[in-house]
Design a protein around this motif. Structure first.
Motif, PDB file in Angstrom:
ATOM      1  N   VAL A 127       0.828  -1.211   0.000  1.00 25.38           N
ATOM      2  CA  VAL A 127       0.000   0.000   0.000  1.00 25.38           C
ATOM      3  C   VAL A 127       0.862   1.261   0.000  1.00 25.38           C
ATOM      4  N   THR A 128       1.749   1.394   0.965  1.00 21.73           N
ATOM      5  CA  THR A 128       2.558   2.610   1.072  1.00 21.73           C
ATOM      6  C   THR A 128       3.652   2.618   0.013  1.00 21.73           C
ATOM      7  N   PRO A 129       4.201   3.791  -0.304  1.00 23.94           N
ATOM      8  CA  PRO A 129       5.324   3.817  -1.248  1.00 23.94           C
ATOM      9  C   PRO A 129       6.484   2.919  -0.832  1.00 23.94           C
ATOM     10  N   ALA A 130       6.779   2.864   0.463  1.00 23.58           N
ATOM     11  CA  ALA A 130       7.868   1.999   0.932  1.00 23.58           C
ATOM     12  C   ALA A 130       7.552   0.535   0.655  1.00 23.58           C
ATOM     13  N   GLU A 131       6.295   0.140   0.903  1.00 20.73           N
ATOM     14  CA  GLU A 131       5.897  -1.250   0.658  1.00 20.73           C
ATOM     15  C   GLU A 131       5.903  -1.577  -0.834  1.00 20.73           C
ATOM     16  N   ILE A 132       5.423  -0.658  -1.655  1.00 22.83           N
ATOM     17  CA  ILE A 132       5.377  -0.895  -3.105  1.00 22.83           C
ATOM     18  C   ILE A 132       6.788  -0.998  -3.664  1.00 22.83           C
ATOM     19  N   ALA A 133       7.670  -0.098  -3.237  1.00 22.90           N
ATOM     20  CA  ALA A 133       9.061  -0.167  -3.697  1.00 22.90           C
ATOM     21  C   ALA A 133       9.720  -1.460  -3.250  1.00 22.90           C
ATOM     22  N   ALA A 134       9.492  -1.855  -2.001  1.00 21.13           N
ATOM     23  CA  ALA A 134      10.082  -3.098  -1.502  1.00 21.13           C
ATOM     24  C   ALA A 134       9.574  -4.292  -2.292  1.00 21.13           C
ATOM     25  N   ALA A 135       8.281  -4.296  -2.642  1.00 22.83           N
ATOM     26  CA  ALA A 135       7.722  -5.398  -3.428  1.00 22.83           C
ATOM     27  C   ALA A 135       8.360  -5.452  -4.811  1.00 22.83           C
ATOM     28  N   ILE A 151       4.058  -0.522 -11.903  1.00 18.44           N
ATOM     29  CA  ILE A 151       3.788   0.200 -10.671  1.00 18.44           C
ATOM     30  C   ILE A 151       2.494   1.003 -10.748  1.00 18.44           C
ATOM     31  N   HIS A 152       1.586   0.736  -9.825  1.00 21.23           N
ATOM     32  CA  HIS A 152       0.524   1.646  -9.421  1.00 21.23           C
ATOM     33  C   HIS A 152       0.900   2.178  -8.041  1.00 21.23           C
ATOM     34  N   VAL A 153       0.210   3.240  -7.602  1.00 18.20           N
ATOM     35  CA  VAL A 153       0.355   3.676  -6.213  1.00 18.20           C
ATOM     36  C   VAL A 153      -1.019   3.729  -5.566  1.00 18.20           C
ATOM     37  N   ARG A 154      -1.013   3.691  -4.228  1.00 14.50           N
ATOM     38  CA  ARG A 154      -2.237   3.722  -3.441  1.00 14.50           C
ATOM     39  C   ARG A 154      -2.154   4.813  -2.383  1.00 14.50           C
ATOM     40  N   ASP A 155      -3.298   5.334  -2.031  1.00 20.27           N
ATOM     41  CA  ASP A 155      -3.377   6.288  -0.930  1.00 20.27           C
ATOM     42  C   ASP A 155      -3.021   5.543   0.358  1.00 20.27           C
ATOM     43  N   PRO A 156      -1.954   5.930   1.035  1.00 20.43           N
ATOM     44  CA  PRO A 156      -1.552   5.193   2.237  1.00 20.43           C
ATOM     45  C   PRO A 156      -2.616   5.174   3.331  1.00 20.43           C
ATOM     46  N   ALA A 157      -3.488   6.162   3.359  1.00 21.69           N
ATOM     47  CA  ALA A 157      -4.497   6.238   4.412  1.00 21.69           C
ATOM     48  C   ALA A 157      -5.686   5.321   4.148  1.00 21.69           C
ATOM     49  N   GLU A 184       8.137   8.942  -4.730  1.00 24.02           N
ATOM     50  CA  GLU A 184       8.773   8.237  -3.619  1.00 24.02           C
ATOM     51  C   GLU A 184       9.076   6.790  -3.981  1.00 24.02           C
ATOM     52  N   VAL A 185       8.140   6.114  -4.657  1.00 22.07           N
ATOM     53  CA  VAL A 185       8.383   4.733  -5.068  1.00 22.07           C
ATOM     54  C   VAL A 185       9.581   4.661  -6.004  1.00 22.07           C
ATOM     55  N   VAL A 186       9.597   5.522  -7.008  1.00 22.89           N
ATOM     56  CA  VAL A 186      10.670   5.482  -8.005  1.00 22.89           C
ATOM     57  C   VAL A 186      12.018   5.775  -7.363  1.00 22.89           C
ATOM     58  N   GLU A 187      12.071   6.754  -6.481  1.00 20.79           N
ATOM     59  CA  GLU A 187      13.329   7.092  -5.822  1.00 20.79           C
ATOM     60  C   GLU A 187      13.824   5.921  -4.969  1.00 20.79           C
ATOM     61  N   ARG A 188      12.930   5.275  -4.266  1.00 16.01           N
ATOM     62  CA  ARG A 188      13.331   4.143  -3.429  1.00 16.01           C
ATOM     63  C   ARG A 188      13.872   2.992  -4.288  1.00 16.01           C
ATOM     64  N   VAL A 189      13.226   2.719  -5.410  1.00 19.76           N
ATOM     65  CA  VAL A 189      13.690   1.625  -6.267  1.00 19.76           C
ATOM     66  C   VAL A 189      15.026   1.987  -6.904  1.00 19.76           C
ATOM     67  N   GLY A 191      19.962  -0.005  -5.538  1.00 25.08           N
ATOM     68  CA  GLY A 191      21.059  -0.804  -6.071  1.00 25.08           C
ATOM     69  C   GLY A 191      20.596  -2.051  -6.790  1.00 25.08           C
ATOM     70  N   VAL A 192      19.297  -2.294  -6.826  1.00 24.18           N
ATOM     71  CA  VAL A 192      18.731  -3.438  -7.548  1.00 24.18           C
ATOM     72  C   VAL A 192      18.238  -2.958  -8.907  1.00 24.18           C
ATOM     73  N   ASP A 193      18.685  -3.608  -9.957  1.00 26.15           N
ATOM     74  CA  ASP A 193      18.321  -3.187 -11.304  1.00 26.15           C
ATOM     75  C   ASP A 193      16.981  -3.795 -11.698  1.00 26.15           C
ATOM     76  N   VAL A 194      16.048  -2.953 -12.111  1.00 23.57           N
ATOM     77  CA  VAL A 194      14.757  -3.409 -12.623  1.00 23.57           C
ATOM     78  C   VAL A 194      14.222  -2.306 -13.535  1.00 23.57           C
ATOM     79  N   VAL A 195      13.579  -2.687 -14.612  1.00 23.58           N
ATOM     80  CA  VAL A 195      12.947  -1.737 -15.523  1.00 23.58           C
ATOM     81  C   VAL A 195      11.638  -1.280 -14.897  1.00 23.58           C
ATOM     82  N   LEU A 196      11.439   0.030 -14.803  1.00 22.45           N
ATOM     83  CA  LEU A 196      10.221   0.569 -14.202  1.00 22.45           C
ATOM     84  C   LEU A 196       9.173   0.862 -15.273  1.00 22.45           C
TER      85      LEU A 196
END
Length: 298
Positions: A26-34, A48-54, A67-72, A76-81
């Motif tokens: 749900v959160t940007p941190a969780e989406i980036a980690a996934a 990538i989609h994003v969700r309202d954290p609330a 925030e998701v893009v910056e975290r990914v 240091g992990v390579d992935v096409v966004l």
């Protein structure tokens, strides 16, 4: 059959799935980690989609995407966004007897510029372009709305940004739109197409319908195919056999097997296992960039 396959992981989507599985990020941190975990498991592309954290509802807030893009990108992990541009085409009528005024709680209609703010700012390598309108899986009075002129306007902006559009095809008429966009010079080669199968009320996911859509692909197109729910994992093999690439992820399916909730990484791992058992080589991000002529900007 395609013997060199890349895997896309659609990590969260925008549907009402948060209450159905604790693994839906749900959160940007969780989406980036996934996305990072999916990449480590073998996915070359993270959709990538994003969700309202609330609320957990789908969102198109550019700050959440940033925030998701910056975290990914900083991981240091390579992935096409691959960022969705589908949000902003949601139309919900007011009812069967009085369709107007629209249902304000479900309708979210935005112009081409607004729908692409996050894409033009963040410049991912890929973004999606849903190539038509349809009565979508939500049923009721909901219509996924993408008019021909809206699609042309968005295609122009995506091309000007130097981003590769992933052309989402949910039914046969959408393929006609794809060919029109190509003929009008709005889509550059190589053309990237996603065949989205089994979604009410689009193309069913039976093999005959899939192969009929494959037969309609523009020459030289690079395509993936997926289905939703219990057919997601069988479609890993079916897509490769049809000559395409693969998509899995919690956007489309919440279960690894009956009663066993999946994670994005587990779905990717299962896809890798299926493909390797078929003697298919799994392509990494660098090979995908070369195949699709993508521009990496970080």
């Amino acid at each position: 059959m395609n013997t060199d396959v890349f895997i896309t992981c659609a990590v969260t989507g925008a549907g009402d799935t948060v209450d159905k599985s604790e693994h839906v990020p749900v959160t940007p941190a969780e989406i980036a980690a996934a996305a990072i975990e999916a990449a480590k498991a073998g996915a070359a592309i993270a959709h990538i989609h994003v969700r309202d954290p609330a609320t957990g509802k789908g969102s198109r807030d550019p700050r959440l995407y940033a925030e998701v893009v910056e975290r990914v990108r900083s991981s240091g992990v390579d992935v096409v966004l691959n960022l969705t541009a589908g949000m902003g085409g949601d139309l919900v009528l007011g009812g069967t007897e009085r369709p107007l005024p629209l249902d304000a709680t479900g309708t979210d209609m935005a112009g081409a510029t607004e729908r692409l703010v996050h894409v033009e700012h963040l410049l991912p390598e890929i973004c999606t372009l849903d190539c038509g309108s349809m009565n979508f899986a939500a049923g009721g009075d909901y219509v996924m709305t993408n008019t021909p002129d809206m699609l042309r306007a968005m295609a122009r902006r995506i091309r000007a940004a130097g981003v590769r559009p992933e052309l989402e095809v949910f039914d046969f008429g959408h393929m006609v739109m794809v060919k029109d966009l190509i003929a009008e010079g709005l889509i550059e080669q190589p053309v990237m197409i996603q065949l989205c199968m089994g979604i009410p009320y689009g193309a069913p996911d039976d093999p005959a319908t899939l192969m009929a859509l494959v037969a309609q692909l523009p020459p030289g197109a690079v395509f993936s195919a997926f289905s939703i729910g219990r057919m997601q994992l069988p479609y890993v093999a079916m897509a490769a056999l049809a000559g395409g690439n693969v998509r899995v992820g919690l956007e489309d399916n919440l279960f690894l097997s009956r009663g066993v909730k999946a994670t994005n990484a587990a779905l990717v791992e299962r896809a890798v296992r299926i493909l390797e058992a078929m003697n298919v080589r799994i392509l990494g991000p660098a090979a995908v960039r070369e195949k699709l002529k993508l521009v990496k900007r970080w």
